[in-house]
Structures are given as C-alpha cells and as structure tokens.
Scaffold this active site. Structure first.
Site, PDB file in Angstrom:
ATOM      1  N   CYS A   1       0.864  -1.183   0.000  1.00 27.44           N
ATOM      2  CA  CYS A   1       0.000   0.000   0.000  1.00 27.44           C
ATOM      3  C   CYS A   1       0.899   1.231   0.000  1.00 27.44           C
ATOM      4  O   CYS A   1       2.076   1.128  -0.373  1.00 27.44           O
ATOM      5  CB  CYS A   1      -0.968  -0.023   1.183  1.00 27.44           C
ATOM      6  SG  CYS A   1      -0.178   0.039   2.802  1.00 27.44           S
TER       7      CYS A   1
ATOM      8  N   ASN B   1       2.346   1.499   4.322  1.00 27.35           N
ATOM      9  CA  ASN B   1       2.687   0.226   4.985  1.00 27.35           C
ATOM     10  C   ASN B   1       2.410   0.286   6.494  1.00 27.35           C
ATOM     11  O   ASN B   1       3.108  -0.358   7.282  1.00 27.35           O
ATOM     12  CB  ASN B   1       4.156  -0.171   4.696  1.00 27.35           C
ATOM     13  CG  ASN B   1       4.524  -1.604   5.081  1.00 27.35           C
ATOM     14  OD1 ASN B   1       5.668  -1.889   5.396  1.00 27.35           O
ATOM     15  ND2 ASN B   1       3.568  -2.509   5.066  1.00 27.35           N
TER      16      ASN B   1
ATOM     17  N   CYS C   1      -1.277   0.732   7.395  1.00 26.15           N
ATOM     18  CA  CYS C   1      -2.712   0.420   7.547  1.00 26.15           C
ATOM     19  C   CYS C   1      -3.115  -0.808   6.736  1.00 26.15           C
ATOM     20  O   CYS C   1      -3.305  -1.898   7.289  1.00 26.15           O
ATOM     21  CB  CYS C   1      -3.578   1.615   7.144  1.00 26.15           C
ATOM     22  SG  CYS C   1      -3.333   3.074   8.171  1.00 26.15           S
ATOM     23  N   ARG C   2      -3.250  -0.653   5.416  1.00 25.43           N
ATOM     24  CA  ARG C   2      -3.835  -1.730   4.610  1.00 25.43           C
ATOM     25  C   ARG C   2      -2.911  -2.922   4.399  1.00 25.43           C
ATOM     26  O   ARG C   2      -3.333  -4.077   4.607  1.00 25.43           O
ATOM     27  CB  ARG C   2      -4.294  -1.176   3.256  1.00 25.43           C
ATOM     28  CG  ARG C   2      -5.442  -0.198   3.384  1.00 25.43           C
ATOM     29  CD  ARG C   2      -5.624   0.597   2.115  1.00 25.43           C
ATOM     30  NE  ARG C   2      -4.493   1.488   1.888  1.00 25.43           N
ATOM     31  CZ  ARG C   2      -4.288   2.179   0.786  1.00 25.43           C
ATOM     32  NH1 ARG C   2      -5.129   2.065  -0.215  1.00 25.43           N
ATOM     33  NH2 ARG C   2      -3.251   2.985   0.684  1.00 25.43           N
ATOM     34  N   SER C   3      -1.669  -2.665   3.946  1.00 29.67           N
ATOM     35  CA  SER C   3      -0.810  -3.824   3.636  1.00 29.67           C
ATOM     36  C   SER C   3      -0.396  -4.614   4.884  1.00 29.67           C
ATOM     37  O   SER C   3      -0.323  -5.848   4.807  1.00 29.67           O
ATOM     38  CB  SER C   3       0.395  -3.438   2.773  1.00 29.67           C
ATOM     39  OG  SER C   3       1.228  -2.495   3.391  1.00 29.67           O
TER      40      SER C   3
ATOM     41  N   ASP D   1      -8.057   3.656   1.044  1.00 31.25           N
ATOM     42  CA  ASP D   1      -7.149   4.174   2.069  1.00 31.25           C
ATOM     43  C   ASP D   1      -7.964   4.659   3.282  1.00 31.25           C
ATOM     44  O   ASP D   1      -8.798   5.558   3.138  1.00 31.25           O
ATOM     45  CB  ASP D   1      -6.367   5.337   1.448  1.00 31.25           C
ATOM     46  CG  ASP D   1      -5.324   5.914   2.379  1.00 31.25           C
ATOM     47  OD1 ASP D   1      -5.339   5.576   3.574  1.00 31.25           O
ATOM     48  OD2 ASP D   1      -4.500   6.706   1.894  1.00 31.25           O
TER      49      ASP D   1
HETATM   50  P1  4NP Z   1      -1.757   2.809   4.120  1.00 27.23           P
HETATM   51  O1  4NP Z   1      -2.423   4.148   4.705  1.00 27.23           O
HETATM   52  O2  4NP Z   1      -1.250   3.166   2.734  1.00 27.23           O
HETATM   53  O3  4NP Z   1      -2.898   1.849   4.062  1.00 27.23           O
HETATM   54  O4  4NP Z   1      -0.666   2.408   5.078  1.00 27.23           O
HETATM   55  C1  4NP Z   1      -1.758   5.361   4.753  1.00 27.23           C
HETATM   56  C2  4NP Z   1      -0.861   5.618   5.759  1.00 27.23           C
HETATM   57  C3  4NP Z   1      -0.229   6.855   5.833  1.00 27.23           C
HETATM   58  C4  4NP Z   1      -0.516   7.817   4.892  1.00 27.23           C
HETATM   59  C5  4NP Z   1      -1.417   7.569   3.870  1.00 27.23           C
HETATM   60  C6  4NP Z   1      -2.038   6.333   3.805  1.00 27.23           C
HETATM   61  N1  4NP Z   1       0.093   9.098   4.980  1.00 27.23           N
HETATM   62  O5  4NP Z   1      -0.213   9.967   4.154  1.00 27.23           O
HETATM   63  O6  4NP Z   1       0.929   9.319   5.877  1.00 27.23           O
END
Ligand code: 4NP
Length: 160
Positions: free
Chosen positions: A11, A14, A16-18, A127
């Site tokens: 993702c 790294n 939340c989703r992945s 997201d």
């Molecule tokens: P992820 O979520 O891609 O599922 O880990 C996010 C985590 C952090 C951010 C964006 C999405 N950020 O902008 O910091």
C-alpha cells in the site's frame, strides 16, 4: 519439495492496509498449515512511516478480530522485491501505478490488485488513513474476503 510462493502486500504507507493484509493472509496460511510453502511480507510505496509499527487504529481493529500486527514495521518497496516475490499485490490503483513505475521490465506479470482475489467485492481496498473507525473495519472486511480467495489461488499453486 516445491519452491515456496512469495507474496508481497503493498500500500502507500505500509501502516494500515498492507500490514492488515499481511497479518490476515499470514493467519490463513498458518491455519492451512502452509507456512513452509507460502511466504508473506508487506511494504509501502511511500516513505512517510519507515520503521514504524502499524497505525494504532489498524492494530486495534485487527486485534478485535484476533490479528496481532504489533511486530510489523513499515518498509519501502525496493527493486529487489520484484525479483524475490512471485506476487506483488497492490491495495489500490495508485499503488499499482507506482509499482509499475518501479518494477523492472519483464517482471510486470507479478503485479496485480489484491482485490482481484475477491471477485464482486470491489476493485480496491480504500485508504482508511483520514477516515473514521468504520474505514478500518471496511479494510478488514475487504482484506478478509480477498485473503480467502488468495489462499484458494496459492493452494492450487503449491498443491496444498
Ligand atoms: P496505508 O495508509 O497506505 O494503508 O498504510 C496510509 C498511511 C499513511 C498515509 C497515507 C495512507 N500518509 O499519508 O501518511
């Protein structure tokens, strides 16, 4: 014995989703007794949270369903990953586009959307970072569905 199938969940951050996909799919693999045959990891395309544990909201949502994400740490996708892993699974279209940019020619067949393994459930895992707690529940719902489909797919590949 056959070579293991190596699966990388990707993702943006790294955190939340992945990591959710990593922990959920790892649990499916363990329950199926396939831990020698299927290797799971996760990484991000962005460097905002390198070395960090998963977001506390992600950890809390996962823990409620019995997934322990606390030992995972965010890392960046690297060029070597496209050689090492057999399947590089993007959570959304932006992640897939970024992976296509990073992936050496000749290895693009390894790239696809994780939600390809959950036909009818939508194309992407949205997201949740700027969302409410329901967004984190939705991530888990989608990830659990796709993890089940992916397990069926890799079972055929490893003959398990
Ligand atoms: P992820 O979520 O891609 O599922 O880990 C996010 C985590 C952090 C951010 C964006 C999405 N950020 O902008 O910091």
């Amino acid at each position: 014995m056959k070579e293991p199938v190596r699966v990388l969940m990707v993702c943006l951050g790294n955190i939340c989703r992945s990591p959710t996909a990593h922990a959920v799919f790892q649990q499916r693999v363990d329950e199926a007794g396939l831990q020698e045959s299927v290797l799971v990891d996760s990484a991000g395309t962005g460097d905002y949270h390198l070395g960090c544990a998963p977001d506390p909201r992600t950890q809390a949502a996962g823990a409620k369903r019995g997934y322990d994400l606390s030992a995972l740490r965010a890392r960046l996708v690297c060029a070597h990953d496209f050689e090492t892993f057999d399947m590089v699974l993007a959570m959304d279209e932006n992640n897939l586009r970024d992976l296509r940019r990073l992936c050496p020619p000749g290895l693009h067949h390894k790239l696809q959307l994780f939600m390809d393994f959950a036909p009818g459930a939508g194309r992407v895992v949205p997201d949740p970072y700027y969302g409410e707690s329901e967004a984190f529940e939705q991530v888990l719902n989608l990830v659990e569905t796709a993890a089940d489909g992916l397990l069926q797919h890799v079972r055929i590949r490893v003959g398990g």
